[in-house]
Design an enzyme around this catalytic site. Structure first.
Site, PDB file in Angstrom:
ATOM      1  N   LYS A   1       0.463  -1.230   0.509  1.00 44.57           N
ATOM      2  CA  LYS A   1       0.145   0.343   0.082  1.00 44.57           C
ATOM      3  C   LYS A   1       1.190   1.482   0.235  1.00 44.57           C
ATOM      4  CE  LYS A   1      -1.982  -1.203   3.905  1.00 44.57           C
ATOM      5  NZ  LYS A   1      -1.147  -2.897   3.996  1.00 44.57           N
TER       6      LYS A   1
ATOM      7  N   ASP B   1      -1.634   7.055   6.058  1.00 43.96           N
ATOM      8  CA  ASP B   1      -1.430   5.605   6.220  1.00 43.96           C
ATOM      9  C   ASP B   1      -2.364   5.466   7.350  1.00 43.96           C
ATOM     10  OD1 ASP B   1      -0.885   2.925   5.912  1.00 43.96           O
ATOM     11  OD2 ASP B   1       0.882   3.189   6.952  1.00 43.96           O
TER      12      ASP B   1
HETATM   13  P1  ADP Z   1       2.028  -1.734   3.899  1.00 45.75           P
HETATM   14  O1  ADP Z   1       1.952  -0.101   3.579  1.00 45.75           O
HETATM   15  O2  ADP Z   1       0.620  -2.401   2.356  1.00 45.75           O
HETATM   16  O3  ADP Z   1       2.325  -2.102   4.163  1.00 45.75           O
HETATM   17  P2  ADP Z   1       5.064  -1.297   1.970  1.00 45.75           P
HETATM   18  O4  ADP Z   1       4.639  -1.283   0.522  1.00 45.75           O
HETATM   19  O5  ADP Z   1       5.080  -1.098   2.771  1.00 45.75           O
HETATM   20  O6  ADP Z   1       3.447  -2.512   2.645  1.00 45.75           O
HETATM   21  O7  ADP Z   1       5.553  -2.617   1.096  1.00 45.75           O
HETATM   22  C1  ADP Z   1       6.967  -3.701   2.171  1.00 45.75           C
HETATM   23  C2  ADP Z   1       7.620  -4.286   1.212  1.00 45.75           C
HETATM   24  O8  ADP Z   1       7.173  -4.821   0.313  1.00 45.75           O
HETATM   25  C3  ADP Z   1       8.209  -2.023   0.396  1.00 45.75           C
HETATM   26  O9  ADP Z   1       8.855  -2.054   1.463  1.00 45.75           O
HETATM   27  C4  ADP Z   1       9.242  -3.579  -0.710  1.00 45.75           C
HETATM   28  O10 ADP Z   1      10.514  -3.424  -0.734  1.00 45.75           O
HETATM   29  C5  ADP Z   1       8.023  -4.541  -0.802  1.00 45.75           C
HETATM   30  N1  ADP Z   1       6.755  -4.291  -2.438  1.00 45.75           N
HETATM   31  C6  ADP Z   1       5.473  -4.097  -1.391  1.00 45.75           C
HETATM   32  N2  ADP Z   1       4.471  -4.365  -2.971  1.00 45.75           N
HETATM   33  C7  ADP Z   1       6.370  -4.396  -3.757  1.00 45.75           C
HETATM   34  C8  ADP Z   1       5.747  -4.714  -5.157  1.00 45.75           C
HETATM   35  N3  ADP Z   1       4.667  -4.764  -5.470  1.00 45.75           N
HETATM   36  N4  ADP Z   1       6.950  -5.035  -5.892  1.00 45.75           N
HETATM   37  C9  ADP Z   1       7.776  -4.674  -5.285  1.00 45.75           C
HETATM   38  N5  ADP Z   1       8.396  -4.881  -3.650  1.00 45.75           N
HETATM   39  C10 ADP Z   1       7.185  -4.984  -3.344  1.00 45.75           C
END
Ligand code: ADP
Length: 340
Positions: free
Chosen positions: A67, A112
């Site tokens: 996200k 967030d």
């Molecule tokens: P959320 O906000 O949903 O908790 P994040 O966006 O912080 O998740 O994602 C966590 C980690 O996973 C990121 O730092 C990134 O390295 C990896 N990641 C997430 N989505 C992808 C994607 N589509 N492709 C490659 N890496 C991703």
């Protein structure tokens, strides 16, 4: 992209350097979530071509699925500035003021955990989202008067692990609502391979597949497991890495072949042992495990439900036959480490 500002996060929230290295910076680096990706790309493209401000976007899904990554890539694609706030830190409308008054035309405000906004802050946001204005009340009692302050049109991106807690009026003000689901093993293996390259870790496909298989469909977990395996191989095998070494490193962390860790298994074992398989309420499980119900609901249960290890019934959580089998297939204390 001269005007991209680094996210305004507090110093103690600054992610470790490696997290920043691994997080995709542009759409082209993102793997998986193809349907969501296509729809967001179209919206971003259209906004860029027409020179119009992108509509507000709500992203929901379990933690670690991308996200924040989507929310930080979108302004880069638009060449717009980004501000980041957390719903938990916005306790009163005045906390939102600096973000709203700083928002330049076409910029992105990412909130967030938007489900944690108190209702007063949420209501303050409605006119900001809909008409790009805020209503400020000055004075009290009979002498109170409301002034309208116009804002520059901006895009709000909200992220939540709990779409169900977003009120209907708030939800309706988002033009796009996208749900992120767990990644397929193939997509996750691709993420592992790309992260391994960024961390200068030579890795064969079988090892990447094994790490992906044990990462609960979640890129954040895949990257965390990868970093642990790198530490293990540096310390124990002079940098050698193959599928067996990866498996041993993960088992040493208590991660089993489904990708569940000790805490996940404790959740299943609590339902099985203490509550005879259920049905049992979430609060009872959380109290028994000395943890917060929110932690179980956000971090543990979504994947258990997805794998059908547990089902939710009107009377509480119930361990499935699959869940029983998974526990039965393991030694009592979880996977044992083989020592190198
Ligand atoms: P959320 O906000 O949903 O908790 P994040 O966006 O912080 O998740 O994602 C966590 C980690 O996973 C990121 O730092 C990134 O390295 C990896 N990641 C997430 N989505 C992808 C994607 N589509 N492709 C490659 N890496 C991703």
């Amino acid at each position: 992209m001269t005007n991209f500002r680094e996210p305004s996060i507090q110093p103690d929230e600054v992610p470790p350097a490696e997290d920043r290295v691994l997080r995709p910076q542009r759409f082209s680096e993102m793997v998986g979530q193809r349907a969501v990706f296509e729809r967001l790309s179209i919206a971003v493209d259209a906004s860029r071509i027409r020179g119009e401000v992108l509509g507000h976007i709500l992203l929901d899904g379990p933690p670690g699925l991308g996200k924040t990554t989507f929310a930080t890539c979108i302004p880069r694609e638009l060449g717009a500035t980004l501000q980041i706030a957390s719903g938990a830190a916005l306790s009163a409308p005045k906390d939102l003021l600096p973000y709203l008054s700083n928002a330049s035309e076409g910029s992105v405000l990412f909130i967030d955990e938007i489900h944690r906004l108190p209702i007063a802050v949420e209501e303050f946001l409605y006119p900001a989202m809909e008409d790009f204005r805020i209503d400020i009340t000055l004075g009290e009692g009979v002498s109170a008067r409301t002034i309208n302050m116009p804002l520059r049109p901006f895009t709000l991106i909200g992220a939540t692990t709990r779409a169900g807690l977003i009120s209907a009026p708030m939800r309706d003000r988002f033009v796009m609502r996208e749900h992120l689901d767990y990644y397929s093993a193939a997509d996750l293996a691709e993420i592992v391979r790309r992260s391994a390259v960024k961390l200068s870790m030579p890795m064969d496909n079988a090892t990447a597949d094994e790490i992906a298989r044990r990462s609960r469909g979640t890129p954040r977990l895949a990257n965390n497991r990868l970093r642990w395996i790198r530490d293990f191989s540096t310390s124990r095998t002079s940098g050698l890495l193959d599928v067996e070494i990866a498996r041993t490193a993960l088992e040493m962390q208590g991660i089993d072949e489904l990708g569940l860790d000790g805490f996940d298994r404790k959740y299943l074992e609590t339902i099985q042992r203490v509550f005879s398989g259920g049905p049992v309420g979430l609060d009872a499980i959380a109290h028994t495990m000395s943890t917060a119900p929110d932690t179980l609901e956000d971090d543990v249960e979504p994947y258990m439900l997805r794998c059908e290890l547990v089902v939710r019934t009107p009377r509480g959580r119930l361990l499935t036959e699959r869940g029983e089998q998974h526990l039965g297939a393991l030694p009592k204390s979880g996977p044992q480490a083989r020592l190198f």
